[in-house]
Enzyme design. Structure first.
Site, mmCIF file in Angstrom:
data_model
loop_
_atom_site.group_PDB
_atom_site.id
_atom_site.type_symbol
_atom_site.label_atom_id
_atom_site.label_comp_id
_atom_site.label_asym_id
_atom_site.label_seq_id
_atom_site.Cartn_x
_atom_site.Cartn_y
_atom_site.Cartn_z
ATOM 1 N N LYS A 1 51.996 24.130 74.879
ATOM 2 C CA LYS A 1 52.429 25.424 74.344
ATOM 3 C C LYS A 1 51.832 26.611 75.087
ATOM 4 C CE LYS A 1 54.258 24.027 70.211
ATOM 5 N NZ LYS A 1 55.487 24.529 69.571
ATOM 6 N N HIS B 1 62.738 23.951 59.633
ATOM 7 C CA HIS B 1 62.155 23.459 60.891
ATOM 8 C C HIS B 1 61.110 22.375 60.606
ATOM 9 C CE1 HIS B 1 60.456 23.304 64.892
ATOM 10 N NE2 HIS B 1 59.275 23.654 64.424
ATOM 11 N N TYR C 1 53.964 28.146 61.190
ATOM 12 C CA TYR C 1 54.886 27.003 61.128
ATOM 13 C C TYR C 1 55.572 27.138 59.776
ATOM 14 C CZ TYR C 1 55.946 21.923 61.690
ATOM 15 O OH TYR C 1 56.533 20.680 61.840
ATOM 16 N N ASP D 1 58.519 30.867 71.923
ATOM 17 C CA ASP D 1 57.308 30.069 72.116
ATOM 18 C C ASP D 1 57.678 28.793 72.872
ATOM 19 O OD1 ASP D 1 54.713 29.180 71.872
ATOM 20 O OD2 ASP D 1 55.015 28.349 69.866
ATOM 21 N N TYR E 1 48.949 15.987 70.907
ATOM 22 C CA TYR E 1 48.682 16.835 69.732
ATOM 23 C C TYR E 1 47.742 16.233 68.694
ATOM 24 C CZ TYR E 1 51.716 14.648 66.198
ATOM 25 O OH TYR E 1 52.266 13.808 65.271
ATOM 26 N N GLU F 1 61.423 27.898 71.361
ATOM 27 C CA GLU F 1 61.276 28.007 69.914
ATOM 28 C C GLU F 1 61.692 29.421 69.539
ATOM 29 O OE1 GLU F 1 57.323 26.649 68.749
ATOM 30 O OE2 GLU F 1 58.106 24.603 68.608
HETATM 31 CA CA CA Z 1 55.790 27.861 67.731
#
Ligand code: CA
Length: 415
Positions: free
Chosen positions: A253, A133, A128, A233, A244, A199
């Site tokens: 995901k 982002h 990440y 992704d 989450y 993604e």
């Molecule tokens: Ca990702």
């Protein structure tokens, strides 16, 4: 380096590239291949003609359904194979008879070769690591004045993904279903996702194993990285936002992620090395690094609705990455976690500073509040059924272009 194979201007597959992939050659099955221009080169065929005798590599070494064993021979070995291929296809090298033999025995039009997933991916980790982002997501979902969580500038944040559902470019994926909790509802409901997203990522492939308990330093990290791929992704945002807490994404995901078929080696990317963003505050010593560790890779996402034409929705660049691959790998192994050949590490969504460079629909449509207008009159907040999402990536300077080709996926209605 000019080839006797025609390479159109703007081709990702110049003589400076020579990536590796697994192609199904008509009548031959799955073998290790490379690509030059529009031609796929069957490396097992080249071996049969004796072109790798010099380095002791045999036909069997290239008759493989995945690249793992080939990669495990080390970056030096792959480097020698690349050099021999470049030599073989350089204009002026070889007799007319040799060129004819190669044309006949090992060259295939790329449209005639089905590409397979190039690796047996043992473990898949996703980072990440784009500050733009992480900031955008923080602004949308938490607090605009404290968009980044306190750990973000200190840790290359990551999580363990699922390897079984990684698919190769050209795949068709059904819209996933799951639990979502609409804002106006007390209780969750079961439904196809209404917020299917891409993604825009790259991934690096581990090329050398470590033993449990060992760590990799930032200085040595590139010795353990074989090459890179494009990586989409896929994410279901409504499922994600409900599930989450507290352990991170799960079913939002793991239903599918898409890789491009060609692994581009770090050696091929070398001319495109560049500096990354300045890291402030300074990082802990095990994350410090020397030299340029980012790469200047142009990235683009396009959406092709059903029968319509493809429309570019984002242009970004790998160079925006705050945390580089060396830091990611040093962090991943600092606790002694072992790496295996073929493991795949996703960069995390790569967004740039301006809104046209955001790497997900979540950001591009700003959580659905700013839909993207499509030329066919429709609009997109997220990805519709029958949309095809196309990712492309390439490096270019005055002399050469080294590209990744495409990572393409078509979304089918929920099953
Ligand atoms: Ca990702």
């Amino acid at each position: 380096m000019k080839s006797w194979i025609e390479i159109k201007p703007g081709s990702d597959f110049s003589m400076a590239n020579i990536p590796f992939g697994i192609g199904v050659i008509p009548g031959r099955g799955a073998v290790i291949c490379t690509r030059i221009g529009d031609k796929v080169v069957d490396l097992s065929g080249l071996a049969r003609l004796g072109y790798f005798d010099l380095i002791g590599m045999k036909v069997e070494d290239f008759e493989k359904p995945v690249l793992n064993d080939f990669i495990a021979k080390g970056r030096k070995s792959a480097c020698r194979v690349r050099s021999l291929i470049q030599e073989c296809f350089t204009r002026g090298n070889g007799s007319e008879h040799e060129v004819l033999l190669i044309r006949e025995k090992v060259l295939y039009d790329y449209t005639a070769v089905r590409m397979l997933i190039p690796l047996l991916v043992g473990d898949y980790t996703d980072f990440y690591s784009s500050i733009e982002h992480a900031t955008n997501v923080g602004i949308m979902f938490r607090d605009p004045s404290n968009a980044l969580l306190p750990n973000w500038r200190h840790i290359p944040v990551g999580y363990h993904g699922r390897a079984s559902s990684i698919v190769v470019s050209g795949a068709e994926v059904h819209r996933p279903k799951g639990q979502v909790k609409p804002a106006d509802s007390e209780m969750p409901v079961f439904s196809p996702t209404r917020q299917l997203d891409f993604e825009l990522e790259t991934a690096f492939i581990i090329g050398r194993e470590t033993q449990l308990g060992e760590s990799i330093s930032t200085a040595d990290a590139e010795e353990y990285i074989f090459g890179m791929l494009l990586f989409n992704d896929l994410s279901a945002r409504d499922i994600q936002s409900w599930e989450y807490v507290p352990l991170g994404p799960f079913l939002s995901k793991n239903f599918a992620s898409v890789v491009s078929p060609w692994v581009v080696t770090l050696d091929a990317l070398e001319p495109f090395r560049c500096a990354g963003p300045e890291q402030k505050p300074g990082v802990l010593p095990y994350l410090e690094f020397e030299g340029d560790r980012n790469f200047d890779i142009n990235l683009e996402v396009l959406i092709k609705p059903g029968e319509g034409n493809e429309v570019s929705v984002s242009k970004s660049n790998y160079r925006y990455m705050y945390w580089n691959m060396c830091q990611q790998l040093a962090h991943h192994t600092v606790n002694g976690c072992n790496m295996r050949v073929g493991d795949l590490c996703g960069s995390g969504t790569i967004s740039g500073p301006d809104p046209g460079s955001y790497g997900s629909m979540l950001e591009l449509s700003w959580k659905g509040t700013k839909p993207i207008q499509m030329p066919d009159g429709s609009e997109r907040k997220f990805i519709n059924d029958n949309d095809t999402v196309i990712m492309r990536g390439y490096c270019e300077n005055e002399e050469v272009r080294v590209g990744f080709g495409e990572a393409v996926v078509t979304i089918l209605p929920a099953k």
